[in-house]
Design a protein around this motif. Structure first.
Motif, PDB file in Angstrom:
ATOM      1  N   ASP A  89       0.825  -1.216   0.000  1.00  0.00           N
ATOM      2  CA  ASP A  89       0.000   0.000   0.000  1.00  0.00           C
ATOM      3  C   ASP A  89       0.852   1.256   0.000  1.00  0.00           C
ATOM      4  N   LEU A  90       1.994   1.217   0.691  1.00  0.00           N
ATOM      5  CA  LEU A  90       2.871   2.383   0.749  1.00  0.00           C
ATOM      6  C   LEU A  90       3.368   2.748  -0.651  1.00  0.00           C
ATOM      7  N   ILE A  91       3.806   1.763  -1.416  1.00  0.00           N
ATOM      8  CA  ILE A  91       4.311   2.024  -2.779  1.00  0.00           C
ATOM      9  C   ILE A  91       3.201   2.583  -3.645  1.00  0.00           C
ATOM     10  N   ARG A  92       2.024   1.946  -3.577  1.00  0.00           N
ATOM     11  CA  ARG A  92       0.900   2.421  -4.400  1.00  0.00           C
ATOM     12  C   ARG A  92       0.510   3.846  -4.026  1.00  0.00           C
ATOM     13  N   GLU A 152       0.540   9.845  -5.018  1.00  0.00           N
ATOM     14  CA  GLU A 152       0.813  11.215  -4.587  1.00  0.00           C
ATOM     15  C   GLU A 152       1.694  11.951  -5.597  1.00  0.00           C
ATOM     16  N   ILE A 153       2.659  11.217  -6.170  1.00  0.00           N
ATOM     17  CA  ILE A 153       3.563  11.814  -7.160  1.00  0.00           C
ATOM     18  C   ILE A 153       2.825  12.136  -8.460  1.00  0.00           C
ATOM     19  N   GLY A 154       1.770  11.371  -8.767  1.00  0.00           N
ATOM     20  CA  GLY A 154       1.004  11.631  -9.978  1.00  0.00           C
ATOM     21  C   GLY A 154       0.802  10.420 -10.862  1.00  0.00           C
ATOM     22  N   PHE A 155       1.184   9.222 -10.379  1.00  0.00           N
ATOM     23  CA  PHE A 155       1.016   8.003 -11.170  1.00  0.00           C
ATOM     24  C   PHE A 155      -0.327   7.359 -10.866  1.00  0.00           C
ATOM     25  N   THR A 156      -0.951   6.810 -11.916  1.00  0.00           N
ATOM     26  CA  THR A 156      -2.171   6.024 -11.754  1.00  0.00           C
ATOM     27  C   THR A 156      -1.799   4.555 -11.877  1.00  0.00           C
TER      28      THR A 156
END
Length: 492
Positions: free
Chosen positions: A468-471, A476-480
């Motif tokens: 969950d942390l990686i996702r 937050e950075i902008g990746f879907t």
């Protein structure tokens, strides 16, 4: 050979004409190249990409093409007329270099930028300075025909005399009779008989660096002369296509027509093509406006008007999203939209590679879609319409990927072929796995893939906290991040 219905807007007739008279064995195509005295900017990229697409398309539909793109390295004066300092010579004087050293330095930079934009090299790239002997002979023939005169060692084209027998201004639509009657006479204040006359040969001042011997003086050829001479040398007295930026229509191309008619007795070009300009906030890009942005600055994001660097394929996609005859206004928002559209297109192509075939097909007729893309290309290289149809293809791919549509193995192969033909071969967009394709984002893609691999391993170990942390941090950075039955898909 595919039977082409290709049309272009023929500036001489003010209407669209069918390409019915192309040379059946080899199409002759001449495009005005750069004056190599400074770094290339976005405005230089547009004609290069426009005529690269035409070059690619003509070859795609079965023609052999001899593509000549000249290098102006002598005779182009500061004010684009017949006064001021030669642009190459001025640069050489300011930088204390040999003129050909200036030419080679900036030509190397230009070639590097064109390579990054995936612009194919022309068949022949002649230099004006390498064809001075031919230009002297051409001037003499115009003098012999009575359409030029010698004045204090310089040779000028007699526009008034020519216009009395041939229409001068037919390309640009200028009313030359009005021009000739309204422009004041110079009363001996100039070497010219009339201000509209243009130089075929200029006598060199003592301080002029580049000069050659001629029957009239030690001097150099006029700017307009080079294209008439080199076009005829490599493509013949009559050739198919002459292209360049719209800003060259008058006086440069108008003067070319007059020179060729005076020399040969007939027009030399069947079809004229002109791309429109790129503007910034409605103004033409130029140093005088303070909005001059070099291609390297675009690639590196180092100009104050830029909010980020833009990959070469983003620049190419941005230019192709407008029809070549339309004005294209630059802005960060427009470039960012092109960047997102380009990425969506490549994502669709990437997704296509992993589609699973079905026994039946529920997708639209792909032959009809292909016909529409050819129709758009045949309609004056309407690249934005082609791009729109390629996005239609992406939507079909997404529907098959999501399970809302079915495609057979034959359908999938056909869609792959359409991407290869129109996106990569004709529009010249590099495929995602090509060397140099958006090199500046490749390391980030590898980094995201690595993080998602770690996330997959964490999920397999039921380490939900790390997963969950990686996702969440990527979001937050902008990746879907999208989990699918076949794995994970991501986009920025």
């Amino acid at each position: 050979m595919r039977k082409s219905q290709l049309t272009i807007y023929n500036s001489l007739s003010r209407r669209k004409e069918l390409f019915t008279s192309l040379h059946p064995e080899r199409v002759g195509m001449y495009v005005c190249g750069p004056t190599v005295y400074g770094d290339g900017h976005l405005g230089h990229a547009r004609p290069a990409i426009t005529f690269d697409v035409l070059y690619r398309y003509l070859q795609h539909i079965g023609y052999k093409v001899r593509y000549v793109r000249n290098i102006t390295d002598v005779g182009h004066l500061e004010n684009d007329a017949d006064s001021g300092e030669d642009k190459i010579a001025k640069k050489a004087r300011l930088e204390q270099l040999e003129p050909m050293e200036v030419v080679q330095h900036y030509l190397n930079r230009y070639h590097k930028a064109m390579e990054r934009l995936n612009v194919m090299p022309p068949s022949i790239e002649p230099h004006a300075s390498g064809h001075v002997i031919e230009q002297i002979a051409y001037v003499q023939s115009i003098l012999d025909a009575g359409y030029a005169y010698v004045s204090d060692g310089s040779v000028y084209f007699d526009v008034k005399k020519f216009n009395s027998e041939h229409p001068y201004g037919k390309l640009s639509g200028r009313n030359v009779d009005e021009l000739l009657s309204n422009t004041r006479e110079l009363d001996g204040q100039s070497e010219k008989r009339h201000p509209a006359d243009f130089a075929l040969w200029k006598k060199a001042a003592p301080e002029h660096i580049m000069h050659w011997p001629s029957p009239w003086s030690e001097g150099f050829p006029g700017w307009h002369l080079e294209c008439s001479v080199m076009g005829e040398k490599y493509l013949g007295e009559v050739f198919d296509i002459h292209g360049g930026g719209m800003d060259l229509m008058f006086p440069h191309h108008e003067c070319e027509i007059a020179q060729s008619v005076a020399h040969n007795g007939h027009d030399s070009v069947r079809y004229w093509m002109h791309n429109n300009m790129i503007t910034i906030d409605g103004k033409k890009m130029g140093k005088s406006y303070g909005n001059f942005i070099t291609l390297d600055q675009f690639f590196e994001g180092t100009h104050p008007l830029l909010t980020q660097p833009y990959a070469p394929m983003t620049i190419r996609f941005f230019i192709l999203m407008a029809q070549y005859r339309s004005t294209l206004d630059f802005g960060n928002d427009a470039l960012q939209a092109a960047e997102k559209a380009h990425k969506r297109m490549l994502e669709g192509y990437g997704r296509l590679q992993s589609l699973k075939a079905s026994a039946e097909s529920t997708i639209p007729n792909l032959e009809e879609l292909e016909a529409k893309m050819y129709e758009a290309m045949d309609d004056d290289l309407n690249t934005p319409v082609v791009i729109g149809h390629l996005f239609d293809l992406c939507r079909i791919v997404n529907q098959v990927n999501d399970g809302t549509a079915k495609a057979t193995a034959e359908d999938i192969e056909k869609m792959q072929g359409l991407f290869r033909a129109f996106l990569f071969d004709i529009l010249g967009v590099l495929p995602p796995d090509a060397a140099g394709a958006d090199m500046n984002i490749k390391p980030y893609e590898d980094a995201v893939d690595l993080l998602l691999q770690i996330r997959a391993e964490s999920k397999a170990k039921k380490d939900w906290a790390t997963s969950d942390l990686i996702r969440n941090r990527l979001a937050e950075i902008g990746f879907t991040i999208k989990d699918t039955k076949d794995g994970v898909e991501w986009s920025l």
